[in-house]
Motif scaffolding. Structure first.
Motif, PDB file in Angstrom:
ATOM      1  N   ALA A 124       1.482  -1.549   0.256  1.00  0.00           N
ATOM      2  CA  ALA A 124       0.014   0.068  -0.311  1.00  0.00           C
ATOM      3  C   ALA A 124       1.315   1.283  -0.163  1.00  0.00           C
ATOM      4  O   ALA A 124       0.521   1.969  -1.244  1.00  0.00           O
ATOM      5  CB  ALA A 124      -1.121   0.080   1.230  1.00  0.00           C
ATOM      6  N   ALA A 128       1.383   4.382  -3.167  1.00  0.00           N
ATOM      7  CA  ALA A 128       0.782   4.913  -2.986  1.00  0.00           C
ATOM      8  C   ALA A 128       2.227   6.161  -3.325  1.00  0.00           C
ATOM      9  O   ALA A 128       2.653   7.237  -3.998  1.00  0.00           O
ATOM     10  CB  ALA A 128       1.074   5.873  -1.415  1.00  0.00           C
ATOM     11  N   SER A 160      -3.254   9.138  -1.319  1.00  0.00           N
ATOM     12  CA  SER A 160      -3.625   7.784  -0.449  1.00  0.00           C
ATOM     13  C   SER A 160      -5.208   8.431  -0.304  1.00  0.00           C
ATOM     14  O   SER A 160      -6.176   7.361  -0.064  1.00  0.00           O
ATOM     15  CB  SER A 160      -3.237   7.450   0.540  1.00  0.00           C
ATOM     16  N   GLU A 163      -8.151   9.267  -2.779  1.00  0.00           N
ATOM     17  CA  GLU A 163      -8.098   7.251  -3.200  1.00  0.00           C
ATOM     18  C   GLU A 163      -8.816   7.053  -3.125  1.00  0.00           C
ATOM     19  O   GLU A 163     -10.383   6.270  -2.543  1.00  0.00           O
ATOM     20  CB  GLU A 163      -6.721   6.538  -4.131  1.00  0.00           C
ATOM     21  N   ILE A 201      -2.276   4.961   5.853  1.00  0.00           N
ATOM     22  CA  ILE A 201      -2.416   3.631   4.566  1.00  0.00           C
ATOM     23  C   ILE A 201      -3.041   2.977   4.995  1.00  0.00           C
ATOM     24  O   ILE A 201      -4.299   1.838   4.828  1.00  0.00           O
ATOM     25  CB  ILE A 201      -1.085   4.319   3.671  1.00  0.00           C
ATOM     26  N   TRP A 205      -6.455   1.615   4.550  1.00  0.00           N
ATOM     27  CA  TRP A 205      -7.035  -0.075   3.794  1.00  0.00           C
ATOM     28  C   TRP A 205      -7.215  -0.905   4.253  1.00  0.00           C
ATOM     29  O   TRP A 205      -8.083  -1.553   3.739  1.00  0.00           O
ATOM     30  CB  TRP A 205      -5.539  -0.674   2.603  1.00  0.00           C
TER      31      TRP A 205
END
Length: 215
Positions: A124, A128, A160, A163, A201, A205
């Motif tokens: 992840a 990014a 991040s 998104e 992040i 995620w």
């Protein structure tokens, strides 16, 4: 088939992701879109031989799609150069046709090779970080020394967040990105530890993946 054939089929599979997701089926159906189409999709054995067994084939497709996302960031608008803002907006736009499949794709990236949780946060962060680097490269950013790290660390966090916002509110993702970029100087001045972004992040995620019942 040769390595060149695999590369060609990967490119043909990319437009199929919007319908079939990051799946072996998308890879199998790529041969149906050759200039002289095959009469039927590739067998599962052929997909494994060309792209890897099990989820390795899916990861091969996902990595090819991610490479395409990087290429999309370098598209120059008519009559002008590319800014960091342009590059990040282009990358968000690249996600749009496959948004429904991105939580599963993120889970695939985060899953260790054994396929057994816990989720690995490193992919992840690399995802990014690559986008932050490419945005700066596309815009000709020549930041040096500490400013290099603070600039990219802030862009990692900004992209991040945008998104992840896009997954839950796609209609407002671009305006949300603009709002974050407008305060980027403040963000940069507060960046003291990239681990802060890594932790953010990973938690975000993991939350998205679990909320979608992917893992």
């Amino acid at each position: 088939m040769t390595a060149n054939s695999s590369t060609r089929l990967l490119k043909l599979a990319l437009p199929l992701v919007s319908q079939h997701g990051f799946t072996r089926a998308a890879l199998a159906r790529s041969v149906l879109h050759l200039p002289t189409p095959h009469p039927e999709p590739l067998s599962d054995t052929a997909v494994s031989a060309l792209f890897g067994r099990g989820d390795l084939a899916r990861k091969t497709l996902l990595r090819a799609w991610l490479d395409g996302g990087v290429e999309s960031m370098h598209s120059r608008p008519p009559g002008g150069g590319v800014s960091v803002k342009d590059a990040l907006h282009a990358r968000l736009a690249y996600n749009e046709p496959v948004l429904a499949h991105l939580p599963e794709a993120f889970a695939l990236l985060a899953a260790p090779e054994s396929g057994i949780p816990p989720i690995d946060p490193i992919p992840a962060l690399k995802h990014a970080a690559r986008i932050a680097d490419e945005a700066c490269y596309a815009a000709g950013d020549q930041s040096l020394r500490l400013s290099w790290y603070t600039r990219r660390a802030s862009l990692i966090g900004i992209y991040s967040a945008a998104e992840l916002h896009q997954l839950t509110s796609p209609q407002t993702a671009h305006s949300f990105l603009d709002s974050l970029l407008s305060t980027s100087a403040k963000i940069e001045s507060s960046v003291e530890d990239v681990k802060l972004f890594s932790s953010y992040i990973f938690r975000s995620w993991a939350g998205i993946i679990r909320s979608k019942d992917v893992l």
